[in-house]
Design an enzyme around this catalytic site. Structure first.
Site, short mmCIF file in Angstrom:
data_model
loop_
_atom_site.label_atom_id
_atom_site.label_comp_id
_atom_site.label_asym_id
_atom_site.label_seq_id
_atom_site.Cartn_x
_atom_site.Cartn_y
_atom_site.Cartn_z
N GLU A 445 35.06 38.58 41.15
CA GLU A 445 36.52 38.78 41.21
C GLU A 445 36.91 39.99 42.04
O GLU A 445 37.61 40.89 41.59
CB GLU A 445 37.08 38.86 39.79
CG GLU A 445 36.94 37.54 39.06
CD GLU A 445 37.48 37.54 37.65
OE1 GLU A 445 38.07 36.54 37.23
OE2 GLU A 445 37.30 38.56 36.94
N GLU A 511 32.05 30.54 35.56
CA GLU A 511 32.68 30.76 34.27
C GLU A 511 33.45 29.50 33.90
O GLU A 511 34.15 28.93 34.74
CB GLU A 511 33.63 31.96 34.27
CG GLU A 511 32.96 33.30 34.50
CD GLU A 511 33.94 34.46 34.54
OE1 GLU A 511 35.07 34.29 34.02
OE2 GLU A 511 33.59 35.51 35.11
#
Length: 1001
Positions: A445, A511
């Site tokens: 991220e 994820e």
């Protein structure tokens, strides 16, 4: 040379005098010493250190590094530990927010000035053995958050960044005989903290081991092991490259394969190798014996080698030539002491993962302690090893604030490239010899850019493993950064649609299934897709364990604290509570689903046969014992062993060695695969896979005939009574106000504490809060609390029928538009009450969180026994791992202790249930169709009002909520993904729920 604390704000200042990263091999004086596991070349500096804690660099004690500085007034603290858990400062949990955000206006790389604590550690040591001629001494800080500067005997030694890989420094020229003083200074926030913005608790300090290492005059500085496996897997070549310091030679041998030969590279060929995989994590023993020029043994280096081939072949991720599916989980290196995790605690985590059929781990979002990888090698887990990089807070400027891509961090900014490459090298060089590591990850991220592209290219130059980075999805300028398509939280349907036209790379979900609170719904859709679509190769659940810390409330009761419980701000509340296990490693109910969905067999069970699909890559089904059981309402009638031999990847049909009885009834047929022999992670008999089918043998039962009850028509109440009971229906209060069963001189025992009410609400789950359900569903909260019974001469309506007395109430629901419902009770002469609840919601309302009845009874009735799905709580979108049977629980502990109290503890498919006291008196509930049942000590409203379980009221009742259905828990993500439509109650249509109850003596 001196150290200037102001330099920590320079992103390019990443190391000074720090030794180069190297493999994490250990060295011993002899093979005999290696067998003990204790090396005479290592001296631990764990234990008590002196600590001075300054709230800012300006308050650091002058002369802190000098030998003659008096530190007697400093505190004694343990190392490893986080200073925030030792009474200094406070833990702080944030997900995306930088911990200083809103306190100081900072540009990327700058550090807070007003409040940036500095921990100065001091301790003395004396070498256990004097250094021999040519020996060198180093100190390694295996984890220091966020930076560490080091002094020895008053002289500056060096500086290192990257909280999660070792910072090692040479001490040889400064060490003295006798007592030495080592000083380490750790700053909480540095420039590097801008790229350590992971979703975790914010700590600082020396949180991993501190070790002194002695290097002999002739020493293996680095080992690189590479295994090449032939296409047909018939042979393998082990190649070893050694960086040797000093004048000497290395003799190398692989046990069972012989000596290695060669000059620049040592090589041995293995015929018919036993290949390493998560299913068979076999490790060869490689030993390196190092001799100096005179032939004297200087050190013995053992290295465990996993011979395996992993990579992208034919466009797919394959291990030893076979397509792999990652049944994975993300894992923070986090336990009850924060990120201070012992080897034993780490090993316990891995054993638990294996028992849950997990085969892969992503180290979110930084390298773990070195022994984690060693244990993954031994137990068998595929690892995505992730570099310590996350700048989520800066990425939000692009996503939500409309900033240009030039603000991305590290983005295309050249000043951050040294830090990136340094972190990449520190991870790769340390972890490169672990066969468990199958992909390198560039971080998490942090958007994209040329900096992360450079990291990917570095990985490819140094190693053959594929490279992973999810951020390419958000910044597609450099698609070559990643070798796989990686996404987070994409719905299964979206993945399938994407792969219909994009066939160039394997696809993984780094994820998915955000397991926050009561969650993990509809995950079977992902797993089914992974075995249907070759390019989708599985995913990694977020995440393994709750990040939470023990707290004690003012009454002395312990609870687990989350963001905001420590006086921390900013914070992100309970967003850290998304593990498949609790912080103390007790299993959450959803672990039942994880184990089932990740099992290595897909079984289709009929009344007389079973189809066994073997999803393993290297394990025949004959490796596991197959046990088949027939039961009726939990009572085992038959059990037999079925011998199977299904090859990996194959499927076969077998006749069952049991027979379902012909007598009428409902029977379960269970097929269970179990370990034949004990392993390091589970005992023999441990179940690795199961499936169940339900077989109903119908019967034409005669109509049930009972005596009709008597009706007592009062002014304000309608009474219905029989030999053993009385029921009282109130015109004033609009419902059943009394139900007494077992008549005695005082009228019998009252089984109701309040009027049963229609229930449309449950305490919002974390996921429901995330997508705004409480605001959308508010009308149903009001309807549950304030539905108004219609009054009048004909209300309730009373009717004598052939089956008993039917008493019916109508309620107006205070929704907009107004809805209505009808609640009727059919009472027979034995005191059995059949309840029918019919709801006609107003147009345009959201779907109901649930449809059922709230019925409160005596707190003494805390023993719950039910015939339905179990043993754990289950919901309509999370019941695949449950099985039909007779189960027991204690109502007092049936509210699952998620970090924040919420809807929990419900059971699906309940045919009957009893709640009784210690003597067996209480209530029995029945449903021919199978209902959902909640039995808890609190109402949904009380649960919703509590921020922690210690805030729930004292137990004074048992609250039953039989229901047609509760909304599924959902869980694709926890910030916008709603429960899938098929697991929600229909809207704008009449809904009817029926069940029955009666008293028990």
């Amino acid at each position: 040379m001196t150290f200037d604390l102001d330099r920590i704000a320079d992103p390019a200042f990443v190391r000074e005098n720090r030794l180069d990263a190297h493999s994490d091999h250990r060295w011993f004086a002899s093979a005999q010493e290696a067998e003990t596991g204790t090396s005479s070349f290592e001296q631990s500096l764990n234990g008590l250190w002196k600590l001075h804690y300054a709230k800012s660099p300006a308050l650091v004690v002058p002369g802190f590094e000098r030998v003659d500085t008096d530190d007697s007034g400093w505190d004694d603290v343990p190392v490893p530990a986080h200073v925030q858990l030792l009474g200094y400062d406070r833990p702080q949990y944030t997900n995306v927010q930088y911990p200083w955000d809103g306190y100081e206006q900072l540009e990327a790389g700058q550090v807070p000035q007003r409040y940036n604590p500095v921990a100065t550690y001091r301790r003395t040591f004396t070498l256990e053995h004097p250094l021999e001629p040519g020996e060198r001494l180093s100190v390694s800080f295996h984890g220091a958050e966020s930076t560490v500067a080091v002094w020895l005997n008053g002289t500056y030694v060096g500086y290192g960044t990257d909280s999660f890989t070792p910072s090692e420094f040479d001490l040889t020229d400064l060490v003295v005989d006798g007592e030495n003083l080592v000083v380490a200074q750790v700053v909480r926030w540095s420039a590097g903290s801008w790229i350590e913005d992971q979703d975790f608790f914010r700590f600082s300090g020396l949180f991993r081991d501190v070790v002194l290492y002695r290097r002999p005059a002739v020493h293996v500085e680095d080992v690189r092991v590479v295994t090449d496996v032939a296409d047909d897997l018939s042979e393998a070549t082990v190649r070893v490259r050694v960086v040797l310091a000093g004048d000497g030679r290395v003799d190398a041998r692989v046990a069972g394969a012989g000596p290695l030969t060669g000059d620049d590279e040592l090589v041995v060929r293995i015929e018919g190798p036993r290949l390493w995989s998560a299913e068979d994590p076999y490790l060869y023993d490689l030993t390196l014996d190092v001799h100096d020029a005179s032939g004297r043994l200087t050190e013995h280096v053992p290295v465990r080698v996993g011979v395996r081939r992993f990579g992208i072949e034919d466009g797919l991720l394959k291990v030893n030539g076979s397509r792999v599916v990652f049944n994975g989980v993300n894992r923070h290196d986090f336990g009850l002491q924060g990120r201070v995790m012992t080897r034993e605690q780490t090993e316990a985590d891995i054993r638990l993962m294996k028992r849950l059929n997990i085969n892969a781990v992503r180290t979110s979002h930084y390298p773990n302690n070195s022994y984690f990888y060693e244990l993954c090698d031994e137990y068998g887990l595929y690892v995505i090893d992730e570099m310590n990089l996350e700048s989520h807070g800066m990425w939000d400027l692009i996503r939500f604030a409309g900033a240009g891509t030039d603000v991305a961090l590290p983005g295309d900014r050249p000043e951050w490239l040294p830090a990136l490459l340094d972190r990449a090298a520190s991870m790769l060089e340390r972890d490169k010899n672990h066969p468990s590591v199958v992909l390198w990850s560039c971080g998490n991220e942090s958007f994209g850019g040329t900096g992360i592209l450079e990291v990917a290219e570095y990985f490819r130059r140094r190693d053959s493993r594929p490279v992973h980075y999810e951020g390419v999805h958000w910044d597609p300028r450099h698609p070559q950064t990643t070798d796989v398509v990686s996404r987070m939280y994409a719905p299964a349907a979206e993945i399938e649609e994407f792969l219909a036209t994009h066939r160039d790379k394997p696809y993984v979900l780094c994820e998915y299934a955000h397991a926050m609170g009561n969650s993990f719904g509809a995950v079977h859709k992902y797993v089914d897709l992974a075995y249907r679509e070759p390019l989708f190769q599985g995913g990694f659940i977020w995440d393994f364990a709750d990040q939470a810390l023990r707290r004690t409330d003012p009454a002395g009761r312990e609870y687990f604290g989350y963001g905001g419980d420590f006086g921390d701000a900013p914070h992100d509340s309970d967003f850290s509570g998304n593990g498949i296990v609790f912080a103390d490693r007790s299993l959450k109910p959803l672990a039942q689903e994880v184990r089932y969905l990740y099992q290595g067999y897909r079984l289709s069970v009929g009344s007389d046969k079973v189809t066994v699909e073997n999803r393993h890559l290297a394990t025949s089904s004959s490796a596991h014992e197959c046990v088949v059981t027939v039961a009726r309402e939990g009572r085992v009638l038959q059990e037999a062993v079925l011998e199977t031999d299904v090859a990996p990847g194959a499927s076969q049909v077998y006749a069952l060695p049991v027979t379902v009885p012909s007598a009428s009834g409902e029977y379960t047929v269970d097929v269970s695969f179990r370990l034949r022999r004990s392993t390091r992670w589970a005992a023999a008999g441990h179940e690795v896979a199961h499936e169940q089918t339900v077989v109903v043998v119908p019967a034409t039962a005669p109509a049930r005939r009972v005596a009709l009850p008597e009706v007592v028509a009062g002014i304000h109440n309608v009474g219905v009574r029989g030999r053993h009971f009385t029921a009282l229906f109130s015109r004033l209060h609009g419902g059943l106000v009394s139900y007494r069963y077992g008549l005695t001189h005082d009228g019998g025992r009252e089984l109701l504490r309040s009027v049963p009410r229609p229930s449309f609400w449950h305490a919002p789950t974390s996921n429901e809060r995330g997508w705004g359900a409480p605001a959308l569903d508010g009308a149903w909260l009001v309807a549950s609390r304030y539905a108004t019974a219609v009054r009048g001469a004909d209300h309730p309506a009373v009717e004598q029928t052939d089956s008993g007395v039917l008493v019916s109430f109508r309620y107006e629901l205070p929704t907009a538009p107004v809805g209505e419902c009808e609640l009727s009770y059919l009472v027979d002469g034995d005191g059995r009450v059949e309840v029918t609840l019919t709801v006609r919601p107003g147009a345009g309302l959201s779907d109901m969180p649930e449809l059922g009845l709230l019925l409160a009874t005596d707190h003494a009735f805390h023993r719950l026994r039910w015939y339905g799905d179990g043993p754990e709580e289950s919901y309509v979108d999370r019941r695949a791992g449950a099985r039909l049977g007779v189960w027991e629980a204690d109502v007092r502990t049936s509210l699952t202790p998620y970090l924040r109290p919420q809807e929990a503890g419900s059971r699906t498919g309940v045919r009957w249930a009893t709640v009784t006291d210690e003597r067996g008196a209480g209530l029995r509930l029945e449903s021919a169709e199978g209902m959902e049942l909640s039995a808890l000590p609190w109402t949904p409203f009380e649960i919703e009002n509590a921020a922690h379980h210690t805030e729930l009221p004292p137990i004074y009742q048992t609250v039953l909520r039989p229901a047609l259905q509760r909304r599924g828990v959902g869980g694709d993500d926890s910030w916008g993904a709603q429960t899938h439509p098929e697991y929600r109650l229909p809207t704008e249509t009449e809904l009817t729920f029926r069940f029955a109850f009666r008293g028990l003596l």
